[in-house]
Write a protein that holds these residues in place. Structure first.
Motif, PDB file in Angstrom:
ATOM      1  N   PHE A  81      19.401  -4.303   8.484  1.00 54.59           N
ATOM      2  CA  PHE A  81      18.937  -3.998   9.837  1.00 54.59           C
ATOM      3  C   PHE A  81      18.432  -2.557   9.920  1.00 54.59           C
ATOM      4  O   PHE A  81      19.059  -1.638   9.394  1.00 54.59           O
ATOM      5  CB  PHE A  81      20.153  -4.186  10.766  1.00 54.59           C
ATOM      6  N   MET A  82      17.297  -2.355  10.577  1.00 52.30           N
ATOM      7  CA  MET A  82      16.804  -1.007  10.853  1.00 52.30           C
ATOM      8  C   MET A  82      17.231  -0.674  12.282  1.00 52.30           C
ATOM      9  O   MET A  82      16.888  -1.395  13.223  1.00 52.30           O
ATOM     10  CB  MET A  82      15.272  -0.948  10.753  1.00 52.30           C
ATOM     11  N   VAL A  83      17.973   0.395  12.415  1.00 47.62           N
ATOM     12  CA  VAL A  83      18.621   0.721  13.691  1.00 47.62           C
ATOM     13  C   VAL A  83      17.837   1.806  14.430  1.00 47.62           C
ATOM     14  O   VAL A  83      17.518   2.848  13.858  1.00 47.62           O
ATOM     15  CB  VAL A  83      20.062   1.220  13.426  1.00 47.62           C
ATOM     16  N   MET A  84      17.538   1.548  15.713  1.00 43.43           N
ATOM     17  CA  MET A  84      16.840   2.549  16.542  1.00 43.43           C
ATOM     18  C   MET A  84      17.609   2.872  17.824  1.00 43.43           C
ATOM     19  O   MET A  84      17.193   3.728  18.613  1.00 43.43           O
ATOM     20  CB  MET A  84      15.439   2.052  16.909  1.00 43.43           C
ATOM     21  N   GLY A  85      18.722   2.163  18.036  1.00 47.32           N
ATOM     22  CA  GLY A  85      19.504   2.409  19.240  1.00 47.32           C
ATOM     23  C   GLY A  85      20.950   1.999  19.027  1.00 47.32           C
ATOM     24  O   GLY A  85      21.286   1.326  18.040  1.00 47.32           O
ATOM     25  N   ALA A  86      21.812   2.431  19.941  1.00 44.64           N
ATOM     26  CA  ALA A  86      23.233   2.060  19.888  1.00 44.64           C
ATOM     27  C   ALA A  86      23.814   2.166  21.285  1.00 44.64           C
ATOM     28  O   ALA A  86      23.371   3.009  22.083  1.00 44.64           O
ATOM     29  CB  ALA A  86      23.991   2.993  18.940  1.00 44.64           C
ATOM     30  N   TYR A  87      24.761   1.314  21.580  1.00 41.78           N
ATOM     31  CA  TYR A  87      25.444   1.351  22.883  1.00 41.78           C
ATOM     32  C   TYR A  87      24.437   1.299  24.048  1.00 41.78           C
ATOM     33  O   TYR A  87      24.584   2.010  25.038  1.00 41.78           O
ATOM     34  CB  TYR A  87      26.328   2.590  22.983  1.00 41.78           C
TER      35      TYR A  87
END
Ligand code: MTE
Length: 325
Positions: free
Chosen positions: A212-218
């Motif tokens: 997964f390529m992550v660009m945000g959280a919460y």
């Protein structure tokens, strides 16, 4: 081959924070972060940055949660705890880097896709947000230091980007490189580290739907201490495989040598699949501490994602040995 001049403490046995020190620091951090979460602002001046991030920019419109990743088997780690307990050696070799990481300039950031592909390209973050199938996944993360967390990441499958780049049949591996900016990242002034931070996967691992390529959280745009504006997350491998603040993804014929592998190949192997049976030279991997709760739980092979990934390793009988040797 790169020759590294390292001080004593950077030798493999001592390359990471010694466990007792690490535990004390964590107890301190968790205590402090819990106070923020409770709304009683007892933290010191440098904690303003973390508080600002807790009120950070919302991901708008909200990313749809993938129904296959709504339950990680444990509660989501408290955001305040998580966003003040990070590994980001570019800023320091301890966990409390959230204030320093705010110096990272993320505006105008681009991601270059290069190497053995039909369609090399450079994309800005806006283009990725528009072109990629963005979703939220609640997922487990397991660090080789024997702690774990559950994070609601926002991002997209690397496979979706690979489809656009169209890797050539000569592409056997994928290399991820983080930024190089020693002028703002103190840790990168230490020459005995082989900057920029580098990680690698096989092409099959990269194409797995869990990668997964992550660009945000919460529910928010990714805070800097988590590796803004774009990072990798490979949930069945130890956390060091998940490079943060990536600038380049290169499709390669040869297996890349990762940052930690170059420093300590006996401790940080290429495969690094979570495996409770294979003891790390410094940390037993049989159990893990759940970040923020202090609870110790048994570690699961492939961090519990074996149904999705075990087939990738079916022909490799000595995988355990390859983890840390
Ligand atoms: N990526 C970069 N660029 N620099 C790092 O120091 N640390 C790794 C990984 N990716 C690291 C990195 C390690 S050891 C872990 S456990 C995770 O990031 C931690 O991610 P988190 O701080 O978001 O929890």
């Amino acid at each position: 081959m790169k020759l590294l001049r390292r001080p004593d403490w950077a030798l493999p046995e001592r390359a990471a924070t010694p466990e007792p020190m690490f535990r004390n620091r964590r107890a301190f951090m968790i205590g402090g972060a819990a106070t923020v979460a409770g709304g009683a602002y007892l933290l010191g001046g440098t904690d303003h940055a973390a508080r600002a991030d807790l009120a950070g920019e919302a991901w708008d419109p909200a990313a749809p949660r993938n129904p296959d990743f709504t339950n990680a088997g444990r509660p989501i780690t408290d955001e305040a705890t998580n966003s003040t307990y990070n590994n980001f050696y570019e800023f320091a070799s301890h966990k409390r880097i959230y204030d320093k990481a705010q110096a990272l300039p993320t505006e105008g950031w681009t991601l270059e896709i290069t190497g053995e592909v039909e369609q090399p390209m450079t994309l800005d973050m806006d283009a990725l947000r528009k072109k990629m199938p963005i979703e939220e996944r609640v997922i487990r993360h397991r660090c080789v230091e024997a702690w774990s967390m559950v994070v609601p990441w926002i991002g997209f499958e690397l496979a979706a980007l690979m489809k656009r780049a169209a890797p050539l049949s000569s592409a056997k591996f994928v290399e991820f490189k983080s930024f190089l900016k020693p002028e703002i990242a103190d840790g990168q002034r230490a020459r005995y580290y082989p900057w920029a931070y580098t990680e690698g996967l096989t092409i099959e691992e990269a194409a797995n739907p869990l990668t997964f390529m992550v660009m945000g959280a919460y529910g928010k745009v990714l805070p800097k201490q988590f590796g803004a504006p774009i990072r990798l997350h490979v949930p069945w491998k130890y956390g060091f495989k998940s490079a943060k603040s990536i600038t380049t993804i290169r499709f390669a014929k040869e297996r890349p040598v990762s940052f930690w592998e170059e420093l300590g190949p006996r401790e940080y192997g290429f495969w690094a699949n979570v495996n409770p049976e294979v003891r790390h030279p410094r940390w037993s991997q049989a159990t893990e501490e759940v970040l923020g709760t202090g609870e110790r739980v048994p570690t699961q092979i492939y961090n519990g994602y074996g149904a999705q990934v075990a087939h990738l390793y079916s022909g490799m009988s000595d995988l355990g040995d390859k983890l840390f040797r």
